[in-house]
Write an enzyme that holds these catalytic residues in place. Sequence first.
Site, PDB file in Angstrom:
ATOM      1  N   HIS A  95      -1.878   0.512  -9.581  1.00  0.00           N
ATOM      2  CA  HIS A  95      -2.471  -0.481  -8.670  1.00  0.00           C
ATOM      3  C   HIS A  95      -3.090  -1.639  -9.461  1.00  0.00           C
ATOM      4  O   HIS A  95      -4.302  -1.897  -9.373  1.00  0.00           O
ATOM      5  CB  HIS A  95      -3.516   0.196  -7.764  1.00  0.00           C
ATOM      6  N   ARG A 130       0.863  -1.171   0.000  1.00  0.00           N
ATOM      7  CA  ARG A 130       0.000   0.000   0.000  1.00  0.00           C
ATOM      8  C   ARG A 130       0.905   1.228   0.000  1.00  0.00           C
ATOM      9  O   ARG A 130       2.013   1.198   0.561  1.00  0.00           O
ATOM     10  CB  ARG A 130      -0.913   0.032   1.236  1.00  0.00           C
ATOM     11  N   GLU A 160      -3.457   7.714  -3.868  1.00  0.00           N
ATOM     12  CA  GLU A 160      -3.976   7.265  -5.158  1.00  0.00           C
ATOM     13  C   GLU A 160      -5.490   7.482  -5.261  1.00  0.00           C
ATOM     14  O   GLU A 160      -6.192   7.383  -4.241  1.00  0.00           O
ATOM     15  CB  GLU A 160      -3.602   5.794  -5.413  1.00  0.00           C
TER      16      GLU A 160
HETATM   17  C1  DGY Z   1      -5.577  -6.188  -3.017  1.00  0.00           C
HETATM   18  O1  DGY Z   1      -6.232  -7.189  -3.301  1.00  0.00           O
HETATM   19  O2  DGY Z   1      -5.388  -5.806  -1.862  1.00  0.00           O
HETATM   20  C2  DGY Z   1      -5.029  -5.423  -4.152  1.00  0.00           C
HETATM   21  O3  DGY Z   1      -4.153  -4.434  -3.744  1.00  0.00           O
HETATM   22  C3  DGY Z   1      -6.159  -4.816  -4.955  1.00  0.00           C
HETATM   23  O4  DGY Z   1      -6.790  -3.855  -4.167  1.00  0.00           O
END
Ligand code: DGY
Length: 332
Positions: A287, A240, A269
């Site tokens: 992402h 993240r 983001e």
């Molecule tokens: C997740 O599955 O956590 C990916 O980052 C997509 O949001």
Amino acid sequence: MSKPRILVASLVFPEVVQRLAQHFEVEAIAEGEQWPQEEFARRLADKDGAYITGGHRIDAALLAACPRLRIVSNMAVGHNNFDVAAMTAAGVQGTNTPDVLTETTADFGFALLMAAARRMAEAEAWLRAGRWQRWRYDMFAGSEVHGSTLAILGMGRIGQAIAQRGAWGFGMQVIYHNRSRLDATAEAACQARYVGMDELLAQADHLVLVLPYTSEAHHIIGTRELARMKPTATLVNIGRGGLVDELALADALRGGRLAAAGLDVFEGEPEVNPALLDLPNVVLTPHIASATVPTRLAMANLAADNLIAFFDGRGALTPVNAPVRFSQGKNG
Ligand code: DGY
């Protein structure tokens, strides 16, 4: 008996919305619509369940405004948008989509590592700009991947899948740091050695961040940590955005204190810090680490399955908090 009411607050495969509509009374966001948090809360106020893709916050204030709500299904493995304690206190089940995206996300993490270390995006942009006049021995010379040291911060399912790619496919020495050490069998399966954080940073030729984002992990990589890394190293973030202090990273990349970075996630983001946008030595993607059609479909169906299993009384398949049992009585 009336059907449970579900809010599908993020765009998702139409066939999955149709599946949900066979079981529930569904209100779904349409193409071109955006529901900021206030609008999301307003629409959720009379719903029994929510289907989201991680963008909306589920916190105490929202829960207080949604007395019927019993479950929120995240179509993502990461669930840092959930205040899990508040959900548990309110008797609301949270679910995510683990496992189905592990290998696909590991593939992408490795691709981002290679693209950054081998300067692929920078070279491609240069070529497309018509700047290739002659070949030079030192054109876009990057860092070695095979045989180098792969450092992984966060050794869950995806971290282990990346470790296996490095160890078995690229002959890398794999080191890792995690809240808890893996057992000997799991370490052997990915040829990984547990080290402390300082050693991880100092030894890394390539450091991949794949830990969950929590308040304790906020900016876990900042000025101090970057200063401990080799100037030839690569940093990859598929966890993240909030794991990395982006200004400190941009500074290190600009100043030659870190060779390259590959980032799939960003703190604000979909906004990307302008300090990163101008740098040639960072590969930026929106992402998409789990974005293959089969994997996204598997995630979407698992998120739907969680709602279906919860409301038919079997219980959620992949809960992130203590199991909550649905009883028709509570919501009428
Ligand atoms: C997740 O599955 O956590 C990916 O980052 C997509 O949001």
